[in-house]
Design a protein around this motif. Structure first.
Motif, short mmCIF file in Angstrom:
data_model
loop_
_atom_site.label_atom_id
_atom_site.label_comp_id
_atom_site.label_asym_id
_atom_site.label_seq_id
_atom_site.Cartn_x
_atom_site.Cartn_y
_atom_site.Cartn_z
N ARG A 79 -41.52 -81.46 -66.73
CA ARG A 79 -40.38 -81.14 -65.88
C ARG A 79 -40.51 -79.78 -65.23
N ILE A 84 -37.86 -79.77 -62.24
CA ILE A 84 -36.70 -80.58 -62.60
C ILE A 84 -36.01 -79.88 -63.76
N ARG A 86 -34.48 -79.14 -67.11
CA ARG A 86 -34.80 -79.77 -68.39
C ARG A 86 -33.57 -80.27 -69.13
N SER A 89 -31.83 -82.97 -65.47
CA SER A 89 -32.84 -83.68 -64.68
C SER A 89 -32.56 -83.63 -63.18
N THR A 90 -31.89 -82.60 -62.71
CA THR A 90 -31.70 -82.44 -61.27
C THR A 90 -32.84 -81.60 -60.68
N GLN A 91 -33.09 -81.81 -59.38
CA GLN A 91 -34.18 -81.10 -58.72
C GLN A 91 -33.82 -79.62 -58.56
N GLU A 151 -37.01 -77.72 -75.51
CA GLU A 151 -37.33 -79.14 -75.28
C GLU A 151 -38.42 -79.61 -76.23
#
Length: 346
Positions: A79, A84, A86, A89-91, A151
């Motif tokens: 990601r 993206i 973490r 999950s948006t750009q 993560e």
């Protein structure tokens, strides 16, 4: 000006696979039966299965990001490399290259004014969007703190967060803000656990742990009666410095101590734990409970024997008139114990 590729680079081929395919390496000492990514210059690495896979990667390297070698579920770019968030999950927008903040030696707040001081942006701030980083304004404080977990740890916990971690976070939110708990997680992760293995089996010499234990240790409060953060009390004003905790003296007295239970259920006095019950970490950091000197406003801390509360220096005992280098109690003797014993023998 971009320099042309070097045509003198050696082309390494696999001598085991049919057709001798070209390997993704320019090391002429490369061994074709080892992984092309984890093999080092000494010829050590993980062995490949026979026949070799087309990419000549082992099972571990095949599940890594090809750019930064971070563990991924399917071997695709992580990601961070895809920009993206973490958490949601948006750009993420493209950010400029991080530049350190440099403080000149004469502007430093401490006394080490011989070198410059550099501050770098935290990596977590570049891996999350603005909404996920606003811990103080979040509507779900528990979710905000759990989103700060690395993560790598969450993935090692099979994508779920242990219930003990959630209960600990909810309890800590009664006395701590989400921003303080997030700072605790980042501080402990990058200081203690980012370079450690997430799983280790226990043996006779070492204490074992699992990813669930690491996730719990990242949010557990500091075992100090002063309610500090790993030996320090954070400053409320950004212009002020953090102050060391006077109870644990900046984290130096946070060693596990064995306590004695005088009021047991059966009326007997017994030890809470023995030396055989301590783990390796507890045995190394064990410090027996002793009486400490209360002089210099509690900063002395020299062990003293009962019934005294201060050491000879803080109590103001004079030096022995015979040897001139040992102190004695003027209310009980006229010389130190050693000189008194020699007088008795003579």
């Amino acid at each position: 000006m971009i320099s042309p590729p070097d045509r003198n680079r050696p082309v390494v081929r696999c001598g085991t696979c049919p057709g001798a395919p070209v390997l993704a390496t320019h090391n002429p000492q490369h061994k074709d039966y080892l992984c092309v990514r984890c093999q080092d210059h000494e010829g050590k690495g993980r062995a490949l299965e026979v026949p070799h896979p087309p990419d000549h990667l082992c099972a571990v390297c095949r599940l890594e990001c090809p750019s930064c070698q971070a563990p991924t579920p399917d071997g695709q770019p992580c990601r961070s490399c895809r920009r993206i968030c973490r958490t949601c999950s948006t750009q993420l927008p493209e950010l400029p290259a991080p530049r350190p903040t440099v403080i000149e030696p004469q502007d430093r707040k401490d006394r080490r004014r011989r070198w410059k001081q550099h501050f770098y942006d935290r990596p977590a701030l570049r891996e999350q969007c603005d909404s996920c980083r606003q811990a103080a304004d979040a509507h779900d404080p528990v979710g905000t703190v759990l989103a700060a977990l690395p993560e790598k740890v969450v993935r090692a916990c099979h994508g779920r967060i242990p219930s003990t971690v959630i209960d600990t976070v909810r309890t800590e939110l009664n006395t701590r803000t989400p921003h303080q708990l997030t700072a605790r997680i980042e501080r402990r992760w990058w200081k203690n656990w980012a370079h450690q293995r997430l799983h280790r089996d226990a043996d006779d010499m070492h204490e074992g742990w699992t990813p669930d234990d690491i996730a719990l240790w990242l949010v557990t409060p500091t075992p100090c009666a002063g309610r500090c953060e790993d030996g320090w009390h954070p400053a409320h004003d950004p212009d002020q410095d953090d102050t060391p905790c006077p109870t644990c003296q900046g984290g130096r007295l946070l060693a596990n101590r064995t306590s004695y239970d005088d009021d047991t259920s059966d009326g007997n006095t017994e030890r809470a734990s023995t030396a055989a019950d301590r783990s390796l970490t507890e045995a190394v950091t064990y410090r027996a409970t002793t009486r400490e000197c209360t002089g210099r406003d509690g900063a002395c801390g020299v062990p003293v024997a009962a019934p005294y509360d201060q050491c000879p220096a803080c109590a103001g005992w004079p030096y022995c008139p015979t040897c001139q280098h040992r102190r004695y109690n003027p209310d009980q003797a006229t010389a130190c114990q050693m000189c008194t014993a020699l007088r008795t023998l003579n």
